[in-house]
Design an enzyme around this catalytic site. Structure first.
Site: not given
Ligand code: AMP
Length: 220
Positions: A88, A127
């Site tokens: 990310r 959602r």
């Molecule tokens: P998601 O479910 O993919 O939307 O992820 C939810 C949250 O997890 C994000 O908003 C970040 O705070 C954290 N997160 C998930 N993947 C990453 C990553 N690769 N690097 C840093 N934070 C992450």
């Protein structure tokens, strides 16, 4: 097969990653789900991650990477994986490339699920998800048959803490500044395939299948 799903929060990449994972028999590795599992189990990593996630910020790279390397070292990934939410940031992508090279591995492809910003905002704030079986719904576009109850397991649906509107705006901003540069990064490596994520979930799945066929990864 080793695939990366790239796209803004709300692009539907988690749903698509699930479908691809089932079709190809490889695990769907979602860093967001891994963090949420950690904080449900009340681990130290979970507590750390939660502070960042609640505010819509990214978890620091070193914390994230340590968790990912551990997950990708588990036995079920030997035939590959579908990564959702990682990398990310540019440093994560560079470290991931280094880790792949060290293991003599390469990515099969990177799928960018592209969605208009207005669509993302309404998808995220509407959602709802099942805390038990992880099924996801949308209050307007994909509601459960009984309001707030999971069709699959009967649990009460919840809104993710970070799907509230103030946090959504920050997550979309963070995506733009931190993650969008990866589109160019993977395009330069010749790995990027873009699909139109404004379509219905089934249409996006069909577009992904077409693209997979083009890179020689057709299922049947
Ligand atoms: P998601 O479910 O993919 O939307 O992820 C939810 C949250 O997890 C994000 O908003 C970040 O705070 C954290 N997160 C998930 N993947 C990453 C990553 N690769 N690097 C840093 N934070 C992450």
């Amino acid at each position: 097969m080793r695939l990366v799903m790239l796209g803004a929060p709300g692009a539907g990449k988690g749903t698509q990653a699930d479908r691809l994972a089932e079709r190809y028999g490889v695990p769907h590795v979602s860093t967001g789900d891994l963090f949420r599992a950690h904080f449900r189990q009340n681990t130290e990593l979970g507590q750390t991650a939660r502070r960042y996630m609640q505010e819509g910020h990214l978890v620091p790279d070193d914390v994230t990477e340590a968790m990912v390397w551990q997950r990708l070292g588990e036995a079920d990934t030997h035939r590959g994986y579908i990564l959702d939410g990682f990398p990310r940031t540019l440093p994560q992508a560079e470290h991931f490339d280094a880790a792949l090279s060290a293991a003599n591995q390469r990515l099969s492809g990177v799928f960018h699920v592209e969605v208009d910003r207005a669509v993302l905002q309404s998808r995220l704030t509407g959602r709802r998800s099942c805390p038990e079986c992880k099924a996801t719904y949308h209050v307007q576009f994909d509601p459960p048959s009984v309001a707030d109850v999971c069709d699959q397991c009967g649990a009460r649906l919840v809104q993710r803490e970070d799907d509230r509107s103030e946090t959504v705006a920050r997550r979309l901003e963070v995506y733009h500044t931190e993650t969008e540069p990866l589109v160019q990064y993977y395009a330069r490596q010749g790995l990027l395939r873009t699909v139109d994520g404004n379509q219905s979930m089934d249409e996006v799945t069909a577009s992904l299948a077409e693209q997979l066929a083009l890179i020689g990864l057709a299922h049947d």
